[in-house]
Design a protein around this motif. Sequence first.
Motif, PDB file in Angstrom:
ATOM      1  N   ARG A 230       1.046   6.009  -2.090  1.00 18.72           N
ATOM      2  CA  ARG A 230       0.081   6.841  -3.108  1.00 18.72           C
ATOM      3  C   ARG A 230      -0.169   5.905  -4.193  1.00 18.72           C
ATOM      4  NH1 ARG A 230       3.946   9.656  -0.867  1.00 18.72           N
ATOM      5  NH2 ARG A 230       3.123  11.294   0.443  1.00 18.72           N
TER       6      ARG A 230
ATOM      7  N   ALA B  60      -2.214   5.037  -7.583  1.00 15.94           N
ATOM      8  CA  ALA B  60      -2.737   5.985  -8.854  1.00 15.94           C
ATOM      9  C   ALA B  60      -3.596   4.848  -9.718  1.00 15.94           C
ATOM     10  CB  ALA B  60      -1.568   6.487  -9.925  1.00 15.94           C
TER      11      ALA B  60
ATOM     12  N   ILE C 128      -5.924   9.426  -7.664  1.00 16.78           N
ATOM     13  CA  ILE C 128      -4.999   8.950  -6.886  1.00 16.78           C
ATOM     14  C   ILE C 128      -5.267   8.967  -5.270  1.00 16.78           C
ATOM     15  CG2 ILE C 128      -3.713  11.313  -7.061  1.00 16.78           C
ATOM     16  CD1 ILE C 128      -0.895   9.953  -6.819  1.00 16.78           C
TER      17      ILE C 128
ATOM     18  N   PRO D  40      -3.891   8.478  -1.147  1.00 14.05           N
ATOM     19  CA  PRO D  40      -2.810   8.063  -0.262  1.00 14.05           C
ATOM     20  C   PRO D  40      -3.441   6.865   0.853  1.00 14.05           C
ATOM     21  CG  PRO D  40      -3.777  10.043   0.510  1.00 14.05           C
ATOM     22  CD  PRO D  40      -4.400   9.645  -0.924  1.00 14.05           C
TER      23      PRO D  40
ATOM     24  N   PHE E 198       2.041   3.119  -8.418  1.00 12.96           N
ATOM     25  CA  PHE E 198       2.106   3.585  -6.979  1.00 12.96           C
ATOM     26  C   PHE E 198       3.524   4.506  -6.776  1.00 12.96           C
ATOM     27  CE2 PHE E 198       4.083  -0.646  -7.363  1.00 12.96           C
ATOM     28  CZ  PHE E 198       5.289  -0.360  -6.556  1.00 12.96           C
ATOM     29  N   GLU E 199       3.568   5.193  -5.568  1.00 12.87           N
ATOM     30  CA  GLU E 199       4.747   5.821  -5.379  1.00 12.87           C
ATOM     31  C   GLU E 199       4.840   6.076  -3.961  1.00 12.87           C
ATOM     32  OE1 GLU E 199       6.816   9.592  -3.987  1.00 12.87           O
ATOM     33  OE2 GLU E 199       4.719   9.173  -3.655  1.00 12.87           O
TER      34      GLU E 199
END
Length: 154
Positions: free
Chosen positions: A24, A26, A35, A37, A73-74
């Motif tokens: 994900r 951002a 954001i 994916p 990011f995540e």
Amino acid sequence: MRRNDRELDFPAILSLLDRCHIVRLAMIDGSEPYIVPLNYGYTCEDGQITLYCHSANEGRKLNVMCANPLVGFEMDTDYRLLEHEEACRHSNLFSSVIGTGEFELLEGDEKKKALSVLMHHQTGRDFCFTDEQAASVAVFAIRVKTISGKAKAK
């Protein structure tokens, strides 16, 4: 990090990157957060992680990152709900990473190499790309500046 007992070391972070398939990403679009994916692949050379993603050759995502190349990011995996009779005692298991990086649009051989890295990560298979195939998409790197990971395994 508030819970140091849940902090992931660098090898555990790389293991999590291996197991995840979606990042994900951002960004800041003017004054608004944005954001998305994305599928990704990555390399780690001399401790430097680079994420590789692709997109259409034009659109909001590329416009935003070209205007402001700093991103967050995540990624997460291993989610499992731990139920309890009392609502406030529910919990969950998880593994996650967060980080920051800088966007760089790729061209030429570097673009084709990045597509190969991305596809290998997603499928476990090796692919080669022609100039024509590479021209049909935008490919970019996120040069990771900071990364940290956290997990609750039990």
